[in-house]
Design an enzyme around this catalytic site. Sequence first.
Site, PDB file in Angstrom:
ATOM      1  N   PHE A 290     -14.608  16.842 -19.416  1.00  9.96           N
ATOM      2  CA  PHE A 290     -13.178  16.907 -19.716  1.00  9.96           C
ATOM      3  C   PHE A 290     -12.827  18.091 -20.615  1.00  9.96           C
ATOM      4  CE2 PHE A 290     -13.229  15.373 -24.050  1.00  9.96           C
ATOM      5  CZ  PHE A 290     -11.951  15.612 -24.526  1.00  9.96           C
ATOM      6  N   LYS A 291     -13.815  18.670 -21.292  1.00 11.06           N
ATOM      7  CA  LYS A 291     -13.544  19.833 -22.138  1.00 11.06           C
ATOM      8  C   LYS A 291     -12.895  20.973 -21.346  1.00 11.06           C
ATOM      9  CE  LYS A 291     -15.690  18.104 -25.818  1.00 11.06           C
ATOM     10  NZ  LYS A 291     -16.092  16.763 -25.320  1.00 11.06           N
ATOM     11  N   ASP A 292     -13.166  21.033 -20.040  1.00  8.51           N
ATOM     12  CA  ASP A 292     -12.554  22.080 -19.220  1.00  8.51           C
ATOM     13  C   ASP A 292     -11.036  21.990 -19.204  1.00  8.51           C
ATOM     14  OD1 ASP A 292     -14.962  23.239 -18.298  1.00  8.51           O
ATOM     15  OD2 ASP A 292     -15.164  21.722 -16.735  1.00  8.51           O
TER      16      ASP A 292
END
Length: 495
Positions: free
Chosen positions: A111-113
Amino acid sequence: MNLVYRSTRNREETASASEAILKGLTNDGGLFVPDSIPKLQVSVEDLKEMTYQDIAYAVMKEFLTDFTEEELKTCIANAYDSKFDTEEIAPIVKAGDVYYLELFHGSTIAFKDMALSILPHLLVTSAKKNHVENEIVILTATSGDTGKAALAGFADVPGTKIIVFYPKSGVSPIQEKQMLTQKGENTYVIGIKGNFDDAQTGVKKMFSNKELAAVMDGNGYQFSSANSINIGRLVPQIVYYVKAYADLVKNGAVKAGDPMNVVVPTGNFGNILAAFYAKQMGIPIGKFVCASNENKVLFDFFQTGEYDRKREFVVTSSPSMDILISSNLERLIYRITGNDAEQCAKFMNALTEDGAYEITQEMRDQLTEFFGAYATEEETMEKIRQVYESEHYVLDTHTAVASVAYDKYVKDSGDKTPAVIASTASPYKFTRSVMNAIDPKYDVKSDFELVDELHRISGVAVPNAIEEIRTAPILHDTVCETAAMEEEVKKILNI
Ligand SMILES: *Cc1c(COP(=O)(O)O)cnc(C)c1O
């Protein structure tokens, strides 16, 4: 009117959005918070018809008020493009009674993307707006996923260098290989002999070191942060909660205006804080279920009102949540003190000096929308197996922690409000743990054999992010003691 950002530890320190993005942390080690959370200017009816990119603009323009429409739209277009393997960017998938908000369709499958594909664009734009001549050095501590997503986002971005510190024995083999194979002339990856909190503390120290800042400036450099404390990361994370709500209304799961609950596997408290901000913007959210693994500092905090990091650090199968100091919680603490920077600073100093602080009853009364729950390793593994067997849907370890926490919430409250569980990583990122959970017989296989096996049993295509590291050469091999982090940075910058 421009929104003013203020330090959680000093009323007098203010910044515009672009300045706050450039600085990351405030001078006194606090975090930037907007003076008020702006309201969304779009109705749910309209949201339903909007693309992810449209919603991103509608949300972000309210926060990044010193960006022009063209600047912001360009950043959004460059971030949320074909790097994502679905046009929906963040689809919701129903499995059993719950909706999984899949936040792992970006280039590094975590999810960091969602935030780190836009942060470099926001940062470079902010630098231009503020006439910054220095080269920007991104300094990041990672528990695994931020590192790769930040490296991928910043690789070969002109005017930037990126240095990532990670706990040498605290990330999954696939996570480590993803980082160590990172290309780009401006990328540096360093393993430290310590845990994530050591890495994060080391990075924070460098940020607040004024002498170091002066030496950097003299050599044409300045630090900035890609960590989730940067508002340039927090704001883009609000977008997918707005999108998820619009999608639930669109598919008839929720009537416009009725609430949804959200469940978030939590580490640094960034993702769940973004959901909280989505609610302040006007999205109807009932409860925020804050899910922890066995490092259950936040669970204890919501139970007792005491935040106590003095405990053993547990290495779990959900390493991105192996955190004892949840940095973004400071923003919530600041809010529930009634934006009292002085009191907030006292709590944070107590955390640094004594390892703990206890909030007042008055502050606790403002936390009723939050429910803390945690999952043991055993419960997490059992969940992965059970969801695979009953729904033929494979959860990663972090998402499974959240799913266990959600069960506990429902059992405790009986609340059947439609729930969205943030699914923060592809199971391919934690293949060994996931496959072992499904059947221990897989443990003898190599990491990439497990990837193929996961493909076989799930039918889900192997993501590009995994295919490309199968044979990629290792390009980084530096390991250092925690105490030597600053020295390593100086070596890299030749200062
Ligand atoms: C970073 C991360 C988390 C924790 O998110 P926070 O914003 O730090 O609370 C959870 N799961 C995965 C897979 C992550 O990468």
